[in-house]
Scaffold this motif. Sequence first.
Motif, PDB file in Angstrom:
ATOM      1  N   ASP A 144      39.601  37.585  41.018  1.00 24.66           N
ATOM      2  CA  ASP A 144      38.269  38.207  40.886  1.00 24.66           C
ATOM      3  C   ASP A 144      37.885  38.417  39.429  1.00 24.66           C
ATOM      4  O   ASP A 144      36.703  38.437  39.090  1.00 24.66           O
ATOM      5  CB  ASP A 144      38.208  39.538  41.622  1.00 24.66           C
ATOM      6  CG  ASP A 144      38.334  39.385  43.125  1.00 24.66           C
ATOM      7  OD1 ASP A 144      37.998  38.300  43.651  1.00 24.66           O
ATOM      8  OD2 ASP A 144      38.782  40.360  43.778  1.00 24.66           O
ATOM      9  N   LEU A 145      38.886  38.577  38.581  1.00 23.97           N
ATOM     10  CA  LEU A 145      38.609  38.768  37.157  1.00 23.97           C
ATOM     11  C   LEU A 145      38.028  37.510  36.526  1.00 23.97           C
ATOM     12  O   LEU A 145      37.362  37.578  35.507  1.00 23.97           O
ATOM     13  CB  LEU A 145      39.880  39.186  36.417  1.00 23.97           C
ATOM     14  CG  LEU A 145      40.431  40.565  36.771  1.00 23.97           C
ATOM     15  CD1 LEU A 145      41.798  40.773  36.142  1.00 23.97           C
ATOM     16  CD2 LEU A 145      39.460  41.656  36.334  1.00 23.97           C
ATOM     17  N   ASP A 199      45.678  45.491  40.212  1.00 24.85           N
ATOM     18  CA  ASP A 199      46.094  46.431  41.252  1.00 24.85           C
ATOM     19  C   ASP A 199      45.449  47.801  41.054  1.00 24.85           C
ATOM     20  O   ASP A 199      44.958  48.408  42.009  1.00 24.85           O
ATOM     21  CB  ASP A 199      47.617  46.594  41.264  1.00 24.85           C
ATOM     22  CG  ASP A 199      48.348  45.428  41.899  1.00 24.85           C
ATOM     23  OD1 ASP A 199      47.705  44.617  42.603  1.00 24.85           O
ATOM     24  OD2 ASP A 199      49.564  45.324  41.687  1.00 24.85           O
ATOM     25  N   ILE A 200      45.451  48.278  39.832  1.00 28.62           N
ATOM     26  CA  ILE A 200      44.843  49.576  39.529  1.00 28.62           C
ATOM     27  C   ILE A 200      43.353  49.559  39.860  1.00 28.62           C
ATOM     28  O   ILE A 200      42.816  50.519  40.410  1.00 28.62           O
ATOM     29  CB  ILE A 200      45.057  49.954  38.048  1.00 28.62           C
ATOM     30  CG1 ILE A 200      46.543  50.182  37.769  1.00 28.62           C
ATOM     31  CG2 ILE A 200      44.246  51.191  37.667  1.00 28.62           C
ATOM     32  CD1 ILE A 200      46.901  50.207  36.297  1.00 28.62           C
ATOM     33  N   LEU A 201      42.702  48.443  39.534  1.00 25.05           N
ATOM     34  CA  LEU A 201      41.258  48.316  39.772  1.00 25.05           C
ATOM     35  C   LEU A 201      40.931  47.903  41.209  1.00 25.05           C
ATOM     36  O   LEU A 201      39.765  47.747  41.551  1.00 25.05           O
ATOM     37  CB  LEU A 201      40.660  47.310  38.784  1.00 25.05           C
ATOM     38  CG  LEU A 201      40.789  47.689  37.299  1.00 25.05           C
ATOM     39  CD1 LEU A 201      40.262  46.562  36.428  1.00 25.05           C
ATOM     40  CD2 LEU A 201      40.058  48.992  37.008  1.00 25.05           C
ATOM     41  N   GLU A 202      41.986  47.730  42.017  1.00 25.61           N
ATOM     42  CA  GLU A 202      41.853  47.396  43.440  1.00 25.61           C
ATOM     43  C   GLU A 202      41.093  46.087  43.671  1.00 25.61           C
ATOM     44  O   GLU A 202      40.202  45.992  44.514  1.00 25.61           O
ATOM     45  CB  GLU A 202      41.195  48.546  44.203  1.00 25.61           C
ATOM     46  CG  GLU A 202      41.985  49.831  44.118  1.00 25.61           C
ATOM     47  CD  GLU A 202      41.292  51.022  44.744  1.00 25.61           C
ATOM     48  OE1 GLU A 202      40.164  50.891  45.261  1.00 25.61           O
ATOM     49  OE2 GLU A 202      41.896  52.105  44.704  1.00 25.61           O
ATOM     50  N   ILE A 203      41.462  45.085  42.875  1.00 25.08           N
ATOM     51  CA  ILE A 203      40.878  43.756  43.008  1.00 25.08           C
ATOM     52  C   ILE A 203      41.999  42.724  42.908  1.00 25.08           C
ATOM     53  O   ILE A 203      43.130  43.060  42.577  1.00 25.08           O
ATOM     54  CB  ILE A 203      39.817  43.476  41.912  1.00 25.08           C
ATOM     55  CG1 ILE A 203      40.443  43.569  40.514  1.00 25.08           C
ATOM     56  CG2 ILE A 203      38.631  44.410  42.046  1.00 25.08           C
ATOM     57  CD1 ILE A 203      39.538  43.105  39.405  1.00 25.08           C
ATOM     58  N   LYS A 252      35.210  42.149  31.545  1.00 25.60           N
ATOM     59  CA  LYS A 252      35.115  42.499  32.960  1.00 25.60           C
ATOM     60  C   LYS A 252      36.075  43.637  33.290  1.00 25.60           C
ATOM     61  O   LYS A 252      35.716  44.561  34.014  1.00 25.60           O
ATOM     62  CB  LYS A 252      35.408  41.286  33.835  1.00 25.60           C
ATOM     63  CG  LYS A 252      35.156  41.542  35.308  1.00 25.60           C
ATOM     64  CD  LYS A 252      35.392  40.297  36.133  1.00 25.60           C
ATOM     65  CE  LYS A 252      34.083  39.588  36.354  1.00 25.60           C
ATOM     66  NZ  LYS A 252      34.229  38.475  37.324  1.00 25.60           N
ATOM     67  N   ILE A 253      37.278  43.593  32.745  1.00 26.93           N
ATOM     68  CA  ILE A 253      38.240  44.678  32.949  1.00 26.93           C
ATOM     69  C   ILE A 253      37.645  45.988  32.449  1.00 26.93           C
ATOM     70  O   ILE A 253      37.701  47.011  33.130  1.00 26.93           O
ATOM     71  CB  ILE A 253      39.583  44.370  32.252  1.00 26.93           C
ATOM     72  CG1 ILE A 253      40.317  43.252  32.997  1.00 26.93           C
ATOM     73  CG2 ILE A 253      40.447  45.628  32.156  1.00 26.93           C
ATOM     74  CD1 ILE A 253      41.524  42.694  32.267  1.00 26.93           C
ATOM     75  N   TYR A 282      50.870  42.335  33.066  1.00 25.82           N
ATOM     76  CA  TYR A 282      49.888  43.395  32.848  1.00 25.82           C
ATOM     77  C   TYR A 282      48.577  43.083  33.568  1.00 25.82           C
ATOM     78  O   TYR A 282      47.946  43.977  34.123  1.00 25.82           O
ATOM     79  CB  TYR A 282      49.621  43.611  31.355  1.00 25.82           C
ATOM     80  CG  TYR A 282      50.710  44.383  30.662  1.00 25.82           C
ATOM     81  CD1 TYR A 282      51.111  45.631  31.131  1.00 25.82           C
ATOM     82  CD2 TYR A 282      51.334  43.871  29.543  1.00 25.82           C
ATOM     83  CE1 TYR A 282      52.109  46.346  30.493  1.00 25.82           C
ATOM     84  CE2 TYR A 282      52.341  44.578  28.903  1.00 25.82           C
ATOM     85  CZ  TYR A 282      52.720  45.821  29.379  1.00 25.82           C
ATOM     86  OH  TYR A 282      53.710  46.524  28.739  1.00 25.82           O
ATOM     87  N   LEU A 283      48.171  41.840  33.554  1.00 22.23           N
ATOM     88  CA  LEU A 283      46.936  41.459  34.228  1.00 22.23           C
ATOM     89  C   LEU A 283      47.025  41.762  35.724  1.00 22.23           C
ATOM     90  O   LEU A 283      46.080  42.304  36.311  1.00 22.23           O
ATOM     91  CB  LEU A 283      46.651  39.979  33.986  1.00 22.23           C
ATOM     92  CG  LEU A 283      45.261  39.495  34.313  1.00 22.23           C
ATOM     93  CD1 LEU A 283      44.227  40.181  33.435  1.00 22.23           C
ATOM     94  CD2 LEU A 283      45.175  37.996  34.136  1.00 22.23           C
TER      95      LEU A 283
END
Length: 68
Positions: free
Chosen positions: A63-64, A55-59, A9-10, A49-50
């Motif tokens: 949600d992952l 945060d980078i993916l704005e979620i 998903k990432i 890291y997760l």
Amino acid sequence: MYGLEVRRKIRRLRKAMGYKSGDMAKCLGISMGHYCRMEKGRKRMTLQYLEAIADILEIEVSDLYRGC
């Protein structure tokens, strides 16, 4: 270590947002090799890291896990 579905998903979200592995690594302050190994499951992806990846993916981190 987080599951295969979370890592997939990432990868899907990263690509959908137009980020490359190198972009993610730079944002996280790690080498591209380190990031790639985490995304592929060859290196442990810590909660720190997760959270940063979410945060980078704005979620949200939660949600992952939806649909996994």
